[in-house]
Design an enzyme around this catalytic site. Structure first.
Site, mmCIF file in Angstrom:
data_model
loop_
_atom_site.group_PDB
_atom_site.id
_atom_site.type_symbol
_atom_site.label_atom_id
_atom_site.label_comp_id
_atom_site.label_asym_id
_atom_site.label_seq_id
_atom_site.Cartn_x
_atom_site.Cartn_y
_atom_site.Cartn_z
ATOM 1 N N THR A 1 0.845 -1.194 0.000
ATOM 2 C CA THR A 1 0.000 0.000 0.000
ATOM 3 C C THR A 1 0.882 1.246 0.000
ATOM 4 O O THR A 1 1.749 1.390 0.859
ATOM 5 C CB THR A 1 -0.905 -0.040 1.241
ATOM 6 N N HIS B 1 -6.372 -11.349 -1.516
ATOM 7 C CA HIS B 1 -5.759 -10.960 -0.236
ATOM 8 C C HIS B 1 -6.586 -11.561 0.902
ATOM 9 O O HIS B 1 -7.668 -11.069 1.223
ATOM 10 C CB HIS B 1 -5.724 -9.440 -0.148
ATOM 11 N N ASN C 1 -3.363 -10.587 6.824
ATOM 12 C CA ASN C 1 -3.128 -9.306 7.497
ATOM 13 C C ASN C 1 -4.353 -8.665 8.160
ATOM 14 O O ASN C 1 -4.429 -7.443 8.274
ATOM 15 C CB ASN C 1 -2.470 -8.316 6.526
ATOM 16 N N TYR D 1 -7.495 -8.424 7.258
ATOM 17 C CA TYR D 1 -8.562 -7.834 6.454
ATOM 18 C C TYR D 1 -9.728 -8.822 6.307
ATOM 19 O O TYR D 1 -9.724 -9.881 6.931
ATOM 20 C CB TYR D 1 -7.982 -7.323 5.123
ATOM 21 N N ASN E 1 -3.396 -5.478 12.713
ATOM 22 C CA ASN E 1 -4.846 -5.220 12.683
ATOM 23 C C ASN E 1 -5.597 -5.999 13.763
ATOM 24 O O ASN E 1 -6.771 -6.356 13.591
ATOM 25 C CB ASN E 1 -5.449 -5.484 11.297
HETATM 26 C C1 PHB Z 1 -0.377 -1.204 5.404
HETATM 27 O O1 PHB Z 1 -0.952 -0.205 4.936
HETATM 28 O O2 PHB Z 1 0.537 -1.108 6.239
HETATM 29 C C2 PHB Z 1 -0.791 -2.523 4.957
HETATM 30 C C3 PHB Z 1 -1.788 -2.656 4.027
HETATM 31 C C4 PHB Z 1 -2.172 -3.916 3.603
HETATM 32 C C5 PHB Z 1 -1.547 -5.016 4.129
HETATM 33 C C6 PHB Z 1 -0.554 -4.894 5.045
HETATM 34 C C7 PHB Z 1 -0.165 -3.645 5.460
HETATM 35 O O3 PHB Z 1 -1.918 -6.217 3.735
#
Ligand code: PHB
Length: 355
Positions: free
Chosen positions: A25, A173, A176, A178, A233
Site C-alpha cells: 500500500t 488478499h 493481514n 482484512y 490489525n
Molecule cells: C499497510 O498499509 O501497512 C498494509 C496494508 C495492507 C496489508 C498490510 C499492510 O496487507
C-alpha cells in the site's frame, strides 16, 4: 539447484526469475483512480519476476485508507490499464491484489458514513487513518448471511475488471487482518451460521471467492495470500497451526495457483510459532514466501526446495532495480519510512538505479 535467477513457470506464464515484488500500500491514488505516477513506479520495477500490485479495493465498502486505488469503476480500470501497459512495455508481468478491508475501516471512509462490514461485530483495538487524521476504530456491522453472495460477486466482478485492465492475474488478499482473514481466524469470527465455528466454515467464504474467481481466470493466474500468525490489525487465532494446516489443505484441493505466505508477525508482538514447513507440505501448487527475507535467506529457501518464489517488500520500495543489484551483489538503497504512505514522487519514483 535452482536459485533466485532460475526462471519459474506459473502455468503458461514464465517468470524470468524468482524475485517477486510484494504487494504494498502506497496511498498515491487520490479519488481511488490509479495515476500516471503509479504507472511510472511499477514500470521502474518491471524486472521483477512478477509484480503483485498494492491492494485494490473491490468495492466502495472495501476501502480502509485514504488514497488507495479501487478496481470497481470504469475510471479505475482505465487508470490500471495505463499501469499494466507501462509494465508490459518494460517487459514485466503484474498481478493485481484484490482487497476488502472488512472492519479495518471507518464510517468516514465508507459510503453514506455507514459502519464497516465484518464477520462479527467486534471492534479492533487501535486507530484508523481517516482524511481527518487518526480516529479510534468503531464497532463494525456483522454481515447478514444473505449479503455474503454479494461480497463473493464483488470479488468475481473485480477479477473481470482486472482482466479488462490488462493484468496477468490476480492475488486474493486473505491475510493481514482484512475481511477474508477476519473470517478465517476465530478471534474475529464468532458467527454461528455456515461461515463461522469450524475451520471448514471459517474457510467457506475464501473457498467461495476462489471458486468465483476461477470462473474468470485459470487457476495458475490466481494467487492467494495468507498470514497465519500476523497480529497486524488486532487479529489472532487460538490455534494457528491446526487452523492454517486445514485451510491450506482445503485451498490445495480447489486451486493450483500460487500460495503466498507472510511468515511470522509484522508487528513484532509475537515470535513465530507456526511450523511453516508443515504448511508448505500441505500445498501442492507453487509456494511463495515473504517477510524479512534478504538475498541469502531467499537463496537458501529456493535452493532447498522450501519455496518456489520469494517476495520482497521494503527492498523493492528503495531499489527499482533490485533484481540487478542482487545479481551483481551491489549495495541496496535504504527505504525512507516517512514517504511510504501518501505524497508524490519523493520516496516513490526517485530512488536511484545502479549506474
Ligand atoms: C499497510 O498499509 O501497512 C498494509 C496494508 C495492507 C496489508 C498490510 C499492510 O496487507
Amino acid at each position: 539447484m535452482p536459485d533466485l535467477f532460475t526462471p519459474f513457470d506459473l502455468g503458461d506464464l514464465t517468470l524470468p526469475n524468482r524475485i517477486v515484488m510484494a504487494p504494498m500500500t502506497r496511498n498515491r491514488a487520490p479519488d481511488t483512480v490509479p495515476t500516471d505516477l503509479m504507472a511510472e513506479y511499477y514500470r521502474q520495477r518491471a524486472t521483477a519476476g512478477l509484480i503483485i500490485s498494492e491492494g485494490a479495493a473491490i468495492s466502495p465498502q472495501a476501502i480502509g485508507y485514504p488514497g488507495v486505488p479501487g478496481i470497481y469503476s470504469e475510471a479505475q480500470v482505465a487508470g490500471w490499464k495505463r499501469v499494466t501497459d507501462a509494465v508490459h512495455e518494460a517487459g514485466g508481468r503484474i498481478f493485481i491484489q484484490l482487497w476488502h478491508v472488512g472492519r479495518i475501516s471507518h464510517p468516514d471512509l465508507q459510503p453514506d458514513g455507514a459502519p464497516p462490514l465484518a464477520p462479527s461485530a467486534i471492534r479492533p483495538a487501535g486507530e484508523v487513518v481517516t482524511f481527518e487524521g487518526p480516529k479510534p476504530f468503531v464497532t463494525p456491522r456483522a454481515l447478514d448471511l444473505a449479503e455474503i453472495p454479494q461480497i463473493v460477486d464483488q470479488y468475481r466482478q473485480a477479477a473481470v475488471n482486472a482482466k479488462q485492465a490488462g493484468f496477468d492475474g490476480v492475488e486474493i488478499h486473505a491475510a493481514n487482518g482484512y475481511l477474508l482473514d477476519q473470517f478465517l481466524r476465530d478471534g474475529t469470527n464468532q458467527r454461528t451460521d455456515a461461515y463461522g465455528g469450524s475451520v471448514e466454515n471459517r474457510f467457506r467464504l475464501l473457498g467461495e471467492v476462489v471458486e468465483a474467481v476461477k470462473h474468470v481466470w485459470p487457476e495458475h493466474r490466481i494467487g492467494v495470500r495468507l498470514s497465519p500468525e500476523n497480529r497486524f490489525n488486532d487479529i489472532a487465532d487460538a490455534n494457528p497451526q491446526a487452523t492454517f494446516e486445514e485451510i491450506v489443505t482445503r485451498l490445495s484441493a480447489i486451486t493450483s495457483g500460487y500460495l503466498h505466505v507472510l511468515e511470522g508477525d509484522m508487528t513484532g508482538q509475537s515470535e513465530p510459532a507456526v511450523d511453516y514447513a508443515c504448511l508448505r507440505a500441505a500445498y501442492h501448487g507453487p509456494y511463495m514466501v515473504n517477510n524479512g527475507y534478504d538475498f541469502a535467506r531467499a537463496t537458501d529457501a529456493i535452493a532447498s526446495g522450501y519455496a518456489d518464489l520469494v517476495s520482497f517488500g521494503r527492498p523493492f520500495i528503495a531499489n527499482p532495480d533490485l533484481v540487478e543489484r542482487f545479481r551483481r551483489g551491489a549495495p541496496l538503497n535504504e527505504p525512507d519510512e516517512a514517504t511510504f504512505y501518501g505524497g508524490g514522487a519523493e520516496g516513490y519514483t526517485d530512488y536511484p538505479f545502479l549506474e
